[in-house]
Design a protein around this motif. Structure first.
Motif, mmCIF file in Angstrom:
data_model
loop_
_atom_site.group_PDB
_atom_site.id
_atom_site.type_symbol
_atom_site.label_atom_id
_atom_site.label_comp_id
_atom_site.label_asym_id
_atom_site.label_seq_id
_atom_site.Cartn_x
_atom_site.Cartn_y
_atom_site.Cartn_z
ATOM 1 N N GLN A 252 0.817 -1.203 0.000
ATOM 2 C CA GLN A 252 0.000 0.000 0.000
ATOM 3 C C GLN A 252 0.855 1.260 0.000
ATOM 4 O OE1 GLN A 252 -3.231 -0.384 2.730
ATOM 5 N NE2 GLN A 252 -3.756 1.807 2.701
ATOM 6 N N ASP A 255 -3.590 5.644 -0.167
ATOM 7 C CA ASP A 255 -4.818 4.864 -0.247
ATOM 8 C C ASP A 255 -4.846 3.972 -1.484
ATOM 9 O OD1 ASP A 255 -6.653 4.670 1.770
ATOM 10 O OD2 ASP A 255 -8.200 5.856 0.774
ATOM 11 N N GLN A 257 -3.565 0.360 -3.163
ATOM 12 C CA GLN A 257 -3.152 -0.943 -2.644
ATOM 13 C C GLN A 257 -3.155 -1.991 -3.760
ATOM 14 O OE1 GLN A 257 -5.980 -3.317 -0.319
ATOM 15 N NE2 GLN A 257 -4.415 -3.624 1.247
ATOM 16 N N LEU A 269 -8.480 2.579 -2.596
ATOM 17 C CA LEU A 269 -9.291 2.233 -1.428
ATOM 18 C C LEU A 269 -10.283 3.330 -1.065
ATOM 19 C CD1 LEU A 269 -6.612 0.527 0.858
ATOM 20 C CD2 LEU A 269 -8.203 -0.534 -0.760
ATOM 21 N N LEU A 280 2.861 3.357 -6.376
ATOM 22 C CA LEU A 280 2.755 1.963 -5.968
ATOM 23 C C LEU A 280 3.112 1.034 -7.124
ATOM 24 C CD1 LEU A 280 2.033 -0.283 -4.025
ATOM 25 C CD2 LEU A 280 -0.387 0.063 -4.607
ATOM 26 N N PRO A 324 3.177 -1.401 3.684
ATOM 27 C CA PRO A 324 1.761 -1.572 3.979
ATOM 28 C C PRO A 324 1.384 -0.899 5.281
ATOM 29 C CG PRO A 324 2.782 -3.656 3.312
ATOM 30 C CD PRO A 324 3.887 -2.668 3.527
#
Length: 325
Positions: A252, A255, A257, A269, A280, A324
């Protein structure tokens, strides 16, 4: 951020355009990730002739970008300059069943509707579209496929409008399809396509489509803010397995992931920015390269300007990884 309004620059001809023109339309409202900055000028043509008229008169120095349903697309936070074209389902969403187990479909249609229409007509060979969350325009451009079948195996010809405003027809060969890409003429906005199927039993086709639906819903985050498969499968490998083995399942940034359910799906998310999502993705690429010596290639199309101070480098250095949370 916002761009200068393009409409005053275009001249009197723009008053004859029948479609919808919106300056600084937020593209986060029309992409599945629900992120992205504005389009300098957003255009939804009334029909094919309206699209051709607009492109014929639009100055050559103005950039044109075409987007579909926004399912396999990441628009960066700084948005897109120039004109962004999106075809509306009302004008470009027709389905016509033809003799010889063929379908002519508008490119604004969701893939699943084409699969369903083919099944209802007893046309087999297009059930794979039930498993692709996107629109026909994007499928034609990216040679979308799943469960062993690709778009290039079924499309016969495509109709579209060039950047100069000419309405043309392209053959399958003209597109020079490859794995998850096409190499046809640049700048063509596809408006419809002709597909060739084979005779099939309606009940058997429907049963296979139900199997595809059940398989997707059990193995993929189908109800999340996502862009579908994030990375292409390298030859001889599955991206999700490489990502999982590199310890990136559930990884993550902000937000954004990597899905716990399917490691090759990247999720928003709720409050992720495009910067979070791309950061990411590049972190995952870095981890997979370090672990396996394999360079993953994005399947999701990324486009637009970075927000000021929010640039994302390819293959981020390991020390920028955000773990994460």
């Amino acid at each position: 951020m916002s761009f200068d309004d393009l409409i005053p620059r275009l001249g009197d001809w723009v008053s004859e355009v029948r479609g919808r023109l919106v300056p600084n339309q937020l593209l986060s409202e029309v992409t599945w990730f629900r992120v992205g900055g504005p389009a300098q000028l957003f255009f939804m043509p009334a029909d094919e002739e309206d699209l051709a008229y607009f492109l014929k008169n639009l100055p050559e120095d103005i950039r044109v970008t075409t987007i579909g349903l926004g399912s396999n697309l990441l628009i960066r936070d700084g948005g897109l300059d120039g004109v962004v074209i999106r075809l509306a389902g009302k004008a470009f969403g027709s389905i016509e069943v033809l003799d010889g187990h063929r379908l002519r479909v508008g490119t604004a249609l969701p893939d699943v509707k084409v699969a369903t229409a083919a099944a209802e007509a007893g046309i087999d060979g297009l059930t794979f579209y039930r498993g692709i969350p996107g629109g026909i325009g994007g499928a034609l451009y990216m040679n979308a496929g799943c469960y062993g079948t690709e778009t290039r195996e079924r499309v016969v010809e495509l109709r579209g409008v060039t950047r100069q405003g000419d309405i043309i027809t392209l053959t399958n060969a003209d597109m020079d399809y490859r794995y998850r890409k096409s190499n046809g003429p640049r700048g063509v906005v596809f408006t419809s396509a002709l597909y060739q199927g084979v005779a099939g039993d309606k009940d058997e086709i429907r049963a296979r489509m139900r199997e595809i639906t059940e398989k997707r819903e059990s193995s993929q985050p189908t109800r999340a803010k996502t862009g579908g498969s994030t990375f292409k499968n390298p030859e001889g490998h599955s991206s999700w397995k490489l990502i999982d083995a590199a310890g990136c399942r559930g990884l993550q940034v902000g937000d954004a992931q990597m899905s716990e359910l399917h490691a090759n799906f990247l999720l928003n998310l709720g409050a992720a920015t495009a910067h979070d999502i791309e950061t990411l993705g590049e972190t995952v690429r870095n981890r997979v390269r370090a672990t396996h010596g394999i360079d993953l290639q994005w399947e999701i199309r990324r486009m637009g300007h970075f927000a000021a101070g929010k640039e994302v480098r390819e293959f981020l250095d390991g020390d920028v990884f955000v773990g994460p949370v």
